[in-house]
Design a protein around this motif. Sequence first.
Motif, PDB file in Angstrom:
ATOM      1  N   GLN A   1      -4.784   1.192  -5.351  1.00  0.00           N
ATOM      2  CA  GLN A   1      -4.917   0.846  -3.930  1.00  0.00           C
ATOM      3  C   GLN A   1      -6.339   0.369  -3.637  1.00  0.00           C
ATOM      4  O   GLN A   1      -6.534  -0.652  -2.981  1.00  0.00           O
ATOM      5  CB  GLN A   1      -4.608   2.048  -3.042  1.00  0.00           C
ATOM      6  N   ASN A   2      -7.325   1.125  -4.118  1.00  0.00           N
ATOM      7  CA  ASN A   2      -8.728   0.757  -3.885  1.00  0.00           C
ATOM      8  C   ASN A   2      -9.058  -0.588  -4.503  1.00  0.00           C
ATOM      9  O   ASN A   2      -9.743  -1.410  -3.891  1.00  0.00           O
ATOM     10  CB  ASN A   2      -9.664   1.836  -4.421  1.00  0.00           C
TER      11      ASN A   2
ATOM     12  N   MET B   1       0.835  -1.202   0.000  1.00  0.00           N
ATOM     13  CA  MET B   1       0.000   0.000   0.000  1.00  0.00           C
ATOM     14  C   MET B   1       0.875   1.260   0.000  1.00  0.00           C
ATOM     15  O   MET B   1       0.536   2.254  -0.649  1.00  0.00           O
ATOM     16  CB  MET B   1      -0.950   0.013   1.198  1.00  0.00           C
TER      17      MET B   1
ATOM     18  N   GLN C   1      -7.484  -3.260  -2.336  1.00  0.00           N
ATOM     19  CA  GLN C   1      -8.214  -3.404  -1.078  1.00  0.00           C
ATOM     20  C   GLN C   1      -9.523  -4.156  -1.280  1.00  0.00           C
ATOM     21  O   GLN C   1      -9.894  -5.011  -0.476  1.00  0.00           O
ATOM     22  CB  GLN C   1      -8.469  -2.039  -0.448  1.00  0.00           C
TER      23      GLN C   1
END
Length: 110
Positions: free
Chosen positions: A89-90, A79, A93
């Motif tokens: 990143q999203n 991250m 995740q």
Amino acid sequence: MSEINEEQKRRLLPQLKAKLWYCVEQQLKEEIPPSVNYSPKFTNALVELCFTQLVEMGNDLEAFARHGGRETITIDDLMLLLRKSPDLQNLLQKELLHESTEMPARSTKR
């Protein structure tokens, strides 16, 4: 981090690049319309670019883990590497959340 010696590196690099070549070639076949021609030189340039980028990413991840006093790279290191790519990143995740909800709970009985 475990270091590999020069002999291991000499043997592994061609194998890694060959596998990367295969992956890049498969992606090109998938993404580029059949009417578009591309040369092996083009594929090789993409492989070299990807390989260089992956080596740099690996070095950065190792440095982040070392800075954190760890020998193992964690999701937090990844991250941190992706801090300038919030969309990526999203996506990561969401994928991690999806994987964690699919995995059955482990029994803690001994």
